[in-house]
Motif scaffolding. Sequence first.
Motif, mmCIF file in Angstrom:
data_model
loop_
_atom_site.group_PDB
_atom_site.id
_atom_site.type_symbol
_atom_site.label_atom_id
_atom_site.label_comp_id
_atom_site.label_asym_id
_atom_site.label_seq_id
_atom_site.Cartn_x
_atom_site.Cartn_y
_atom_site.Cartn_z
ATOM 1 N N MET A 1 8.339 -7.180 -44.932
ATOM 2 C CA MET A 1 7.409 -7.433 -44.042
ATOM 3 C C MET A 1 6.496 -6.091 -43.952
ATOM 4 N N VAL A 2 5.182 -6.418 -43.582
ATOM 5 C CA VAL A 2 4.007 -5.569 -43.514
ATOM 6 C C VAL A 2 3.611 -5.431 -42.329
ATOM 7 N N ASP A 3 3.339 -4.294 -41.486
ATOM 8 C CA ASP A 3 2.690 -4.223 -40.352
ATOM 9 C C ASP A 3 3.518 -5.023 -39.182
ATOM 10 N N ARG A 4 4.663 -5.383 -39.436
ATOM 11 C CA ARG A 4 5.370 -6.347 -38.730
ATOM 12 C C ARG A 4 6.734 -5.838 -38.325
ATOM 13 N N CYS A 5 7.257 -5.841 -37.072
ATOM 14 C CA CYS A 5 8.835 -5.448 -36.958
ATOM 15 C C CYS A 5 9.370 -6.821 -35.801
ATOM 16 N N PHE A 6 10.443 -6.634 -35.762
ATOM 17 C CA PHE A 6 11.494 -7.720 -35.325
ATOM 18 C C PHE A 6 12.158 -7.131 -34.086
ATOM 19 N N ASN A 7 12.490 -7.838 -33.063
ATOM 20 C CA ASN A 7 13.148 -7.103 -32.053
ATOM 21 C C ASN A 7 13.893 -8.235 -31.283
ATOM 22 N N ARG B 1 14.209 -2.291 -32.578
ATOM 23 C CA ARG B 1 13.127 -2.783 -33.435
ATOM 24 C C ARG B 1 13.369 -2.342 -34.865
ATOM 25 N N PHE B 2 13.072 -3.193 -35.494
ATOM 26 C CA PHE B 2 13.366 -3.107 -37.205
ATOM 27 C C PHE B 2 12.624 -3.835 -38.182
ATOM 28 N N GLY C 1 -4.146 -3.923 -36.311
ATOM 29 C CA GLY C 1 -2.926 -4.261 -35.196
ATOM 30 C C GLY C 1 -1.675 -4.384 -35.987
ATOM 31 N N TYR C 2 -0.723 -3.721 -35.323
ATOM 32 C CA TYR C 2 0.649 -3.975 -35.825
ATOM 33 C C TYR C 2 1.447 -5.031 -34.896
ATOM 34 N N THR C 3 2.071 -5.851 -35.568
ATOM 35 C CA THR C 3 2.751 -6.994 -34.954
ATOM 36 C C THR C 3 4.162 -6.869 -34.490
ATOM 37 N N SER D 1 4.997 -12.775 -29.986
ATOM 38 C CA SER D 1 4.403 -11.754 -30.695
ATOM 39 C C SER D 1 3.452 -10.871 -29.837
ATOM 40 N N SER D 2 3.589 -9.606 -30.040
ATOM 41 C CA SER D 2 2.438 -8.747 -29.375
ATOM 42 C C SER D 2 1.818 -7.819 -30.415
ATOM 43 N N GLN D 3 0.620 -7.359 -30.252
ATOM 44 C CA GLN D 3 -0.181 -6.277 -30.831
ATOM 45 C C GLN D 3 0.053 -4.920 -30.222
ATOM 46 N N GLN D 4 -0.244 -3.860 -31.129
ATOM 47 C CA GLN D 4 -0.268 -2.598 -30.728
ATOM 48 C C GLN D 4 -1.024 -2.105 -31.838
#
Length: 451
Positions: free
Chosen positions: A150-156, A195-196, A250-252, A263-266
């Motif tokens: 996972m690149v610039d993505r995390c899961f919650n 988040r991971f 952007g980080y997803t 999904s959201s962006q920060q």
Amino acid sequence: MSELKHLSLNLLQYLSGFGNEFSSEDPRCPGSLPEGQNNPQVCPYGLYAEQLSGSAFTCPRPTNKRSWLYRILPSVRHKPYTAMHCGNLTENWDEVEPDPNQLRWMPFTIPKSSEKKVDFVTGLHTLCGAGDTKSRNGIGIHMFTCNTSMVDRCFNNSDGDFLIVPQQGEILITTEFGKMMVEPNEICVIQQGMRFSVNVFGETRGYVLEVYGAHFELPDLGPIGANGLANPRDFLTPVAWYEDREVATGYTVINKYQGKLFSSQQVFSPFNVVAWHGNYTPYKYNLDNFMVINCVAFDHADPSIFTVLTAKSSRPGVAMADFVIFPPRWGVADHTFRPPYYHRNCMSEFMGLIKGHYEAKEEGFQPGGGTLHSTMTPHGPDRDCFEKSSTALLKPERVADGTMAFMFESSFSMAVTKWGLETCQRLDKSYYQCWEPLRKHFDPNWRPSKQ
């Protein structure tokens, strides 16, 4: 790879108890944990204080779960969530008609990276489950098959806890609490709301047990006493590690909410926690550390003696889900058919195989595959196992050397998804045939031999 593994293991600390208070701070920022209070007017290093609650505020102290995170920016700073494609992740238990048959899946296919890049989230496939995330009462069983990090993505996961069982390939899990390297024959639990992100190092496969409405805990030991099964001190939790990284593109942040993905962006990494303390953390466990309790006289003890973790329901003694393993051990019972007995169960039993050969079915049940024996569906050893074990010389022998099988057992009556029955194309439709050769041994003229 070896350097990365060594680094992540150095970032772990032992738990002195299960459910106690723990704390950690990144050694680059000594004194980042506030002293004497949780939420000072100004936190050390100009950090933000944020609480992550895993239980209702008014839960009794022994079951109250929460952690304080001291981070560079709070997690609330993000763009609005928008719906995204869920792939084969689902909570729709009515896709296909119910199927009470014994079900077996051959090893699930891992996509080739040369054909398609698949990370942990896009590689999640729901196999079966029951219940409802909205009412916070249910479980889901998923497979993950992936080939890229996972690149610039995390899961919650806002719905529940993930118990992750790698079967092929190591996974490096970065969490808000720090990093964990998890290898086959280890498990990890990422609790609700944490988040991971998952890094992999090639073709990777494993199993996920998701529970909504409860958290995993150690089972009560009852007459076993103080020692046995999984020892609290063998569970590991991460040491704090942060990255202060802006992501201009952007980080997803992917959020599983009410069974759907959003999904959201920060513009910054969510892994910006410099220090934390509390009793609500991710953790891992090596299955080799399990202290096996077993029968040493005759007959069988129930497989519940192999329970590593349980997620309790509101009914005493009945679990939403148990995580049970069948590790290497000695078999010594006299006058006993030693393999698992023929059985019908009011619980649902999903079995997976991490490595080796399961004793009751040496062929067919393979690492990376699975079986589901639903509520009251009969199951047990195949013909070869029965015939061999019925005439075996009963002497002490090693059982399951080089093998690690496990079971997700649940009080829910499981529904299988369309992906599990049709799309994955791994369903073994000949599974029932392993019992067809069982023959009748009944002799009405049999009499006990005279001594």
